[in-house]
Design a protein around this motif. Sequence first.
Motif, PDB file in Angstrom:
ATOM      1  N   GLN A 173       0.821  -1.214   0.000  1.00  0.00           N
ATOM      2  CA  GLN A 173       0.000   0.000   0.000  1.00  0.00           C
ATOM      3  C   GLN A 173       0.855   1.264   0.000  1.00  0.00           C
ATOM      4  OE1 GLN A 173      -3.014  -0.047   3.061  1.00  0.00           O
ATOM      5  NE2 GLN A 173      -3.337  -2.249   2.811  1.00  0.00           N
ATOM      6  N   ILE A 174       1.968   1.203   0.683  1.00  0.00           N
ATOM      7  CA  ILE A 174       2.802   2.399   0.823  1.00  0.00           C
ATOM      8  C   ILE A 174       4.064   2.324  -0.030  1.00  0.00           C
ATOM      9  CG2 ILE A 174       4.016   3.871   2.466  1.00  0.00           C
ATOM     10  CD1 ILE A 174       1.062   3.869   2.899  1.00  0.00           C
ATOM     11  N   VAL A 175       4.767   1.181  -0.033  1.00  0.00           N
ATOM     12  CA  VAL A 175       5.984   1.027  -0.819  1.00  0.00           C
ATOM     13  C   VAL A 175       5.795  -0.150  -1.773  1.00  0.00           C
ATOM     14  CG1 VAL A 175       8.484   0.810  -0.727  1.00  0.00           C
ATOM     15  CG2 VAL A 175       7.268   1.786   1.215  1.00  0.00           C
ATOM     16  N   PRO A 176       5.121   0.071  -2.904  1.00  0.00           N
ATOM     17  CA  PRO A 176       4.788  -1.039  -3.792  1.00  0.00           C
ATOM     18  C   PRO A 176       6.007  -1.650  -4.459  1.00  0.00           C
ATOM     19  CG  PRO A 176       4.314   1.060  -4.845  1.00  0.00           C
ATOM     20  CD  PRO A 176       4.685   1.372  -3.426  1.00  0.00           C
ATOM     21  N   LYS A 177       5.974  -2.987  -4.640  1.00  0.00           N
ATOM     22  CA  LYS A 177       7.013  -3.624  -5.423  1.00  0.00           C
ATOM     23  C   LYS A 177       6.839  -3.208  -6.874  1.00  0.00           C
ATOM     24  CE  LYS A 177       7.529  -7.767  -2.584  1.00  0.00           C
ATOM     25  NZ  LYS A 177       7.446  -9.246  -2.581  1.00  0.00           N
ATOM     26  N   TYR A 178       7.952  -3.224  -7.589  1.00  0.00           N
ATOM     27  CA  TYR A 178       7.907  -2.783  -8.979  1.00  0.00           C
ATOM     28  C   TYR A 178       7.203  -3.812  -9.862  1.00  0.00           C
ATOM     29  CZ  TYR A 178       9.202  -1.476 -13.630  1.00  0.00           C
ATOM     30  OH  TYR A 178       9.159  -1.147 -14.944  1.00  0.00           O
ATOM     31  N   ARG A 179       6.277  -3.316 -10.687  1.00  0.00           N
ATOM     32  CA  ARG A 179       5.625  -4.153 -11.697  1.00  0.00           C
ATOM     33  C   ARG A 179       5.712  -3.430 -13.030  1.00  0.00           C
ATOM     34  NH1 ARG A 179       1.804  -4.616  -7.441  1.00  0.00           N
ATOM     35  NH2 ARG A 179       1.764  -6.685  -6.525  1.00  0.00           N
ATOM     36  N   ARG A 180       6.165  -4.132 -14.036  1.00  0.00           N
ATOM     37  CA  ARG A 180       6.376  -3.519 -15.351  1.00  0.00           C
ATOM     38  C   ARG A 180       5.055  -3.105 -15.973  1.00  0.00           C
ATOM     39  NH1 ARG A 180       8.900  -0.365 -17.889  1.00  0.00           N
ATOM     40  NH2 ARG A 180      10.342  -0.873 -19.557  1.00  0.00           N
ATOM     41  N   ASN A 181       4.992  -1.862 -16.404  1.00  0.00           N
ATOM     42  CA  ASN A 181       3.792  -1.370 -17.081  1.00  0.00           C
ATOM     43  C   ASN A 181       4.245  -0.387 -18.146  1.00  0.00           C
ATOM     44  OD1 ASN A 181       1.437  -0.172 -17.925  1.00  0.00           O
ATOM     45  ND2 ASN A 181       0.539  -0.018 -15.897  1.00  0.00           N
ATOM     46  N   GLN A 182       4.186  -0.798 -19.398  1.00  0.00           N
ATOM     47  CA  GLN A 182       4.711   0.017 -20.490  1.00  0.00           C
ATOM     48  C   GLN A 182       3.961   1.335 -20.651  1.00  0.00           C
ATOM     49  OE1 GLN A 182       7.330  -0.482 -22.264  1.00  0.00           O
ATOM     50  NE2 GLN A 182       7.865  -2.630 -22.059  1.00  0.00           N
ATOM     51  N   THR A 183       2.737   1.426 -20.139  1.00  0.00           N
ATOM     52  CA  THR A 183       1.917   2.609 -20.397  1.00  0.00           C
ATOM     53  C   THR A 183       1.883   3.577 -19.214  1.00  0.00           C
ATOM     54  OG1 THR A 183      -0.068   1.444 -19.615  1.00  0.00           O
ATOM     55  CG2 THR A 183       0.458   1.263 -21.959  1.00  0.00           C
ATOM     56  N   GLU A 184       2.799   3.429 -18.276  1.00  0.00           N
ATOM     57  CA  GLU A 184       2.758   4.293 -17.090  1.00  0.00           C
ATOM     58  C   GLU A 184       3.025   5.752 -17.446  1.00  0.00           C
ATOM     59  OE1 GLU A 184       3.231   3.519 -13.298  1.00  0.00           O
ATOM     60  OE2 GLU A 184       3.951   1.462 -13.386  1.00  0.00           O
ATOM     61  N   THR A 185       2.142   6.607 -16.956  1.00  0.00           N
ATOM     62  CA  THR A 185       2.284   8.055 -17.112  1.00  0.00           C
ATOM     63  C   THR A 185       2.635   8.632 -15.747  1.00  0.00           C
ATOM     64  OG1 THR A 185       0.644   8.117 -18.891  1.00  0.00           O
ATOM     65  CG2 THR A 185       1.115  10.196 -17.748  1.00  0.00           C
ATOM     66  N   VAL A 186       3.708   9.421 -15.704  1.00  0.00           N
ATOM     67  CA  VAL A 186       4.188   9.895 -14.405  1.00  0.00           C
ATOM     68  C   VAL A 186       4.314  11.416 -14.381  1.00  0.00           C
ATOM     69  CG1 VAL A 186       5.447   7.747 -14.029  1.00  0.00           C
ATOM     70  CG2 VAL A 186       6.648   9.720 -15.002  1.00  0.00           C
ATOM     71  N   ILE A 187       4.239  11.940 -13.175  1.00  0.00           N
ATOM     72  CA  ILE A 187       4.515  13.360 -12.924  1.00  0.00           C
ATOM     73  C   ILE A 187       5.741  13.419 -12.012  1.00  0.00           C
ATOM     74  CG2 ILE A 187       3.700  15.482 -11.820  1.00  0.00           C
ATOM     75  CD1 ILE A 187       0.857  14.616 -12.539  1.00  0.00           C
ATOM     76  N   LEU A 240      11.146  10.760   0.531  1.00  0.00           N
ATOM     77  CA  LEU A 240       9.917  11.026   1.271  1.00  0.00           C
ATOM     78  C   LEU A 240       9.821  10.088   2.467  1.00  0.00           C
ATOM     79  CD1 LEU A 240       7.331  11.262  -1.681  1.00  0.00           C
ATOM     80  CD2 LEU A 240       8.440  13.162  -0.476  1.00  0.00           C
ATOM     81  N   SER A 241       9.336  10.622   3.579  1.00  0.00           N
ATOM     82  CA  SER A 241       9.062   9.774   4.730  1.00  0.00           C
ATOM     83  C   SER A 241       7.757   9.020   4.459  1.00  0.00           C
ATOM     84  CB  SER A 241       8.933  10.616   5.997  1.00  0.00           C
ATOM     85  OG  SER A 241       7.780  11.440   5.923  1.00  0.00           O
ATOM     86  N   THR A 242       7.518   7.984   5.252  1.00  0.00           N
ATOM     87  CA  THR A 242       6.288   7.214   5.083  1.00  0.00           C
ATOM     88  C   THR A 242       5.056   8.087   5.312  1.00  0.00           C
ATOM     89  OG1 THR A 242       7.458   5.255   5.862  1.00  0.00           O
ATOM     90  CG2 THR A 242       5.062   5.142   5.837  1.00  0.00           C
ATOM     91  N   SER A 243       5.135   8.976   6.294  1.00  0.00           N
ATOM     92  CA  SER A 243       3.988   9.845   6.570  1.00  0.00           C
ATOM     93  C   SER A 243       3.755  10.833   5.432  1.00  0.00           C
ATOM     94  CB  SER A 243       4.196  10.603   7.886  1.00  0.00           C
ATOM     95  OG  SER A 243       5.363  11.407   7.831  1.00  0.00           O
ATOM     96  N   GLN A 244       4.830  11.311   4.789  1.00  0.00           N
ATOM     97  CA  GLN A 244       4.669  12.219   3.648  1.00  0.00           C
ATOM     98  C   GLN A 244       4.023  11.493   2.474  1.00  0.00           C
ATOM     99  OE1 GLN A 244       8.763  13.533   3.266  1.00  0.00           O
ATOM    100  NE2 GLN A 244       8.303  15.522   4.211  1.00  0.00           N
ATOM    101  N   ILE A 245       4.444  10.252   2.224  1.00  0.00           N
ATOM    102  CA  ILE A 245       3.821   9.466   1.156  1.00  0.00           C
ATOM    103  C   ILE A 245       2.334   9.281   1.443  1.00  0.00           C
ATOM    104  CG2 ILE A 245       3.741   7.179   0.069  1.00  0.00           C
ATOM    105  CD1 ILE A 245       6.758   7.008   0.437  1.00  0.00           C
ATOM    106  N   TYR A 246       2.027   8.983   2.680  1.00  0.00           N
ATOM    107  CA  TYR A 246       0.632   8.788   3.080  1.00  0.00           C
ATOM    108  C   TYR A 246      -0.177  10.076   2.891  1.00  0.00           C
ATOM    109  CZ  TYR A 246      -3.452   7.993   6.025  1.00  0.00           C
ATOM    110  OH  TYR A 246      -4.734   7.883   6.493  1.00  0.00           O
ATOM    111  N   ASN A 247       0.372  11.204   3.341  1.00  0.00           N
ATOM    112  CA  ASN A 247      -0.344  12.479   3.254  1.00  0.00           C
ATOM    113  C   ASN A 247      -0.597  12.902   1.807  1.00  0.00           C
ATOM    114  OD1 ASN A 247      -0.414  12.738   6.065  1.00  0.00           O
ATOM    115  ND2 ASN A 247       1.544  13.832   6.122  1.00  0.00           N
ATOM    116  N   ILE A 248       0.418  12.728   0.949  1.00  0.00           N
ATOM    117  CA  ILE A 248       0.267  13.101  -0.461  1.00  0.00           C
ATOM    118  C   ILE A 248      -0.722  12.156  -1.145  1.00  0.00           C
ATOM    119  CG2 ILE A 248       1.461  13.412  -2.668  1.00  0.00           C
ATOM    120  CD1 ILE A 248       4.030  13.936  -0.933  1.00  0.00           C
ATOM    121  N   SER A 249      -0.633  10.857  -0.809  1.00  0.00           N
ATOM    122  CA  SER A 249      -1.565   9.873  -1.372  1.00  0.00           C
ATOM    123  C   SER A 249      -3.000  10.202  -0.984  1.00  0.00           C
ATOM    124  CB  SER A 249      -1.203   8.467  -0.895  1.00  0.00           C
ATOM    125  OG  SER A 249       0.089   8.096  -1.328  1.00  0.00           O
TER     126      SER A 249
END
Length: 450
Positions: free
Chosen positions: A11-25, A99-108
Amino acid sequence: MMQESDKIQEQIVPKYRRNQTETVILVMRVSPDSDPDKNARKADEFIELAKALDYKVADFVTQERHPDRKYNVGSGKAREVAILARDLRATRIIFYDPLSTSQIYNISKLCGEAGASCKVVDRFQLILDIFAERATTHRSKLQVELARLRYELPSAKMLIALSKKEERAGWGGLGDYEDSYEQDIKKRISRIETELSKADLEEEARRLYRHKRGFFMISLAGYTNAGKSTLFNALVDENAESKDMFFTTLIPKTRALEFGKRKILLTDTVGFIEDLPHFLVDAFRSTLEGIYFSDMILLTVDFSEPVEYIRDKLITCHETLWEKGTSNIITVLNKSELVSKKEQKQKLEELEHLVINPVFISAKNKTGLDRLLLEIDRNLPQLIVRTVSLPNTKAGASALSWFYENGIVEEILYGKYMTFEFMATEDVIAKTDDILRRTEEKENEENENF
């Protein structure tokens, strides 16, 4: 079936999964007193890291301010990024700063409120994802997993607390479960470390064996994407993967390099990068050991870049190499065909204190390689010549095989004795008296038995 601890971690630190169509900011916060030119270089490098996973960079958001404890960027900018993620249908938001875990949580949480469905990670996690995709051997996969667990461990309790926040009633906590999850991570780390330590011992044994057999060990090192793999291919006539992309070489490749009378093994290694996460460096420590214990390092530099870029990258490389006191270095100034003679001289003068034994080459065009080989020969330990005579018997033939394995045997003159010139390093030459003594003893035993 996925364990509860793995579900929470995902939920917080996902394992990497290949996705060719990922759009990122991409989001980068810069300090008000930082160097604009250096920030520009970091931004370019950040984009290249994202491209290394074929991510589509939909937007690059920057903010100049000191770090915010809750979101890293300011709260207004964080909400702006969340809305942007929704509108651009981004699958990931990647922050440059850790990012700290709490920062990831807050932004999510802000993303969820804005209606965006995306993961929030930082540059460290991005690099780890690249390594995860490039890992193809069992050992490298273990190293990536170890890095991931070490990354996760410091915030294990916080990770569970935030993931279960809505389920917690009153003032009570998860208590034993938090401790159990942390202990589970520690046990997994311990198991991987044990397995890797066995692999490291095997690798060290191979390294010692090669040295005993008279091989010189040379490592290609340098900032990622400097052209190391192209140079490796040019020197050993190999077809190792070589792309204009970060971290194309994750698993070291070793091949014989033949020139002159020396026996050389050349190794292509993983590239360095500025602010490489400590947990990743620690996990791949055994890989770096191969560089530290080399007889020589070819420190490869992209000399076509602006001098400021080259300086920063050389500093990063030297900081890594000097950790073990490495001194026998040749600085390979690659892509020099793209730089005029006048500019070459100017750059060299500005970088003089960081450039050791410089050699200008073009790995792509295979120019300057002869000069590089001469410089390698000049800087490696000198070979000592000794005349050796062995009895032309079974005992002598057995000893002769040792000389072939540990150095260079010149033309043999056969008669009652086999006489030849033997060339090797000083430490190997020092062993020849013992070999000759044992050969004489075997010869006497054979004569007595006869």
